[in-house]
Design an enzyme around this catalytic site. Sequence first.
Site, PDB file in Angstrom:
ATOM      1  N   THR A  47       0.908  -1.283   0.065  1.00  0.00           N
ATOM      2  CA  THR A  47       0.042  -0.111  -0.020  1.00  0.00           C
ATOM      3  C   THR A  47       0.942   1.286   0.049  1.00  0.00           C
ATOM      4  OG1 THR A  47      -1.626  -1.106   1.346  1.00  0.00           O
ATOM      5  CG2 THR A  47      -1.949   1.106   1.074  1.00  0.00           C
ATOM      6  N   THR A  48       1.889   1.261   0.999  1.00  0.00           N
ATOM      7  CA  THR A  48       2.774   2.490   1.009  1.00  0.00           C
ATOM      8  C   THR A  48       3.798   2.633  -0.209  1.00  0.00           C
ATOM      9  OG1 THR A  48       2.995   1.901   3.316  1.00  0.00           O
ATOM     10  CG2 THR A  48       4.334   3.470   2.410  1.00  0.00           C
ATOM     11  N   TYR A 110     -12.884  -4.754  -0.699  1.00  0.00           N
ATOM     12  CA  TYR A 110     -14.042  -4.238  -1.306  1.00  0.00           C
ATOM     13  C   TYR A 110     -14.952  -5.212  -1.478  1.00  0.00           C
ATOM     14  CZ  TYR A 110     -17.132  -1.924  -4.867  1.00  0.00           C
ATOM     15  OH  TYR A 110     -18.153  -1.322  -5.555  1.00  0.00           O
ATOM     16  N   TYR A 136      -1.964 -10.522   4.987  1.00  0.00           N
ATOM     17  CA  TYR A 136      -1.789  -9.404   5.345  1.00  0.00           C
ATOM     18  C   TYR A 136      -3.379  -8.948   5.667  1.00  0.00           C
ATOM     19  CZ  TYR A 136      -1.151  -4.172   4.953  1.00  0.00           C
ATOM     20  OH  TYR A 136      -0.961  -2.752   5.053  1.00  0.00           O
ATOM     21  N   ARG A 141      -8.406  -0.800   5.498  1.00  0.00           N
ATOM     22  CA  ARG A 141      -8.456  -0.531   3.984  1.00  0.00           C
ATOM     23  C   ARG A 141      -9.582  -1.691   3.432  1.00  0.00           C
ATOM     24  NH1 ARG A 141      -4.745   2.983   2.020  1.00  0.00           N
ATOM     25  NH2 ARG A 141      -2.932   3.752   3.385  1.00  0.00           N
ATOM     26  N   LYS A 165       1.031 -10.194   8.571  1.00  0.00           N
ATOM     27  CA  LYS A 165       1.128  -8.919   9.007  1.00  0.00           C
ATOM     28  C   LYS A 165      -0.207  -8.538   9.206  1.00  0.00           C
ATOM     29  CE  LYS A 165       1.942  -4.296   7.035  1.00  0.00           C
ATOM     30  NZ  LYS A 165       2.313  -3.263   6.009  1.00  0.00           N
ATOM     31  N   ILE A 207       6.472  -4.803   9.770  1.00  0.00           N
ATOM     32  CA  ILE A 207       6.602  -4.085   8.287  1.00  0.00           C
ATOM     33  C   ILE A 207       5.997  -2.714   8.341  1.00  0.00           C
ATOM     34  CG2 ILE A 207       6.069  -4.317   6.002  1.00  0.00           C
ATOM     35  CD1 ILE A 207       5.448  -7.193   6.314  1.00  0.00           C
TER      36      ILE A 207
END
Length: 295
Positions: A47-48, A110, A136, A141, A165, A207
């Site tokens: 994402t980052t 989503y 993850y 999100r 994560k 992370i």
Amino acid sequence: MNNPFLGTGIAIVTPFNDDLSVDYNALEKIVEYNIANGTNYIVISGTTGESVTVTKQEKQDIIKAIVKTNNGRLPLVLGIGGNNTATVIEEIKATDLSEFAGILSVSPYYSKPTQEGLYQHFKAVAEACPVPIILYNVPGRTSKNMSPETTLRLAKDFKNIVAVKEAGNNMAQYLELLRDKPEDFSVISGDDDLVLGVTLAGGAGVISVIGQALPKEFSTMIQLGLEGKAKEAYALHFKMMEIIDLIFEENNPAGIKAVLNNLNLCNKTVRLPLVKATDQLQNKIDDFMSNFYKS
């Protein structure tokens, strides 16, 4: 066997030039800065890294640039995930994973599947993936929390699912995972603000977002946490608390890019629909960084 996902991993940004092209010189600088200052492994295309606005070709070029710069010095992890299971499997099969210690695969977003849907998605991913998998979970999100029960079911059923994560910002959920996990399964924090407590409770580290800007201090804190040296570790945590809040004040990665901008490692540019950090936030970050290196 040494665990390549122990300590401080960083979710590396994708630096952009003012014209929105990828800034490969800045990317190389950030990789070198982290290798020199104690980061343990690098996660690409999370994402980052603004993975949703990077093209397939750019993703391949970013991988090549980081692999070349890293030159085998740190373990690398590649983000491959999504909410179309078939597409995720297709990407895994089409990607040369020989340079990677594992993949980081985000929980489907989503679509909001049931827990059984999440299990079946990752079952299919595990059966297709030739390298270790870090699950993850980031419900802020994805709009759907993957329960500890589902995570641990996957951990027990698939040998190549080696870690999660966890980024639900929920200490109770971390503790449930740490209490019930298989011995060889790692719980990695994705919450920079909670990671020290998680590490002291038996987690494998982080992370991190802020870690790539303050790698020496952050990786030292995590190492102290792994060694159970709580007092020394918390002294560093308290020193970094404000900047951890600041980088998420507007959006990620605009905040961390503002810190990297302060360090002359890359500029602040992000791709729409994200917008770069405001001058007000940049000023707060600049003030923090100025005082951070004085103290």
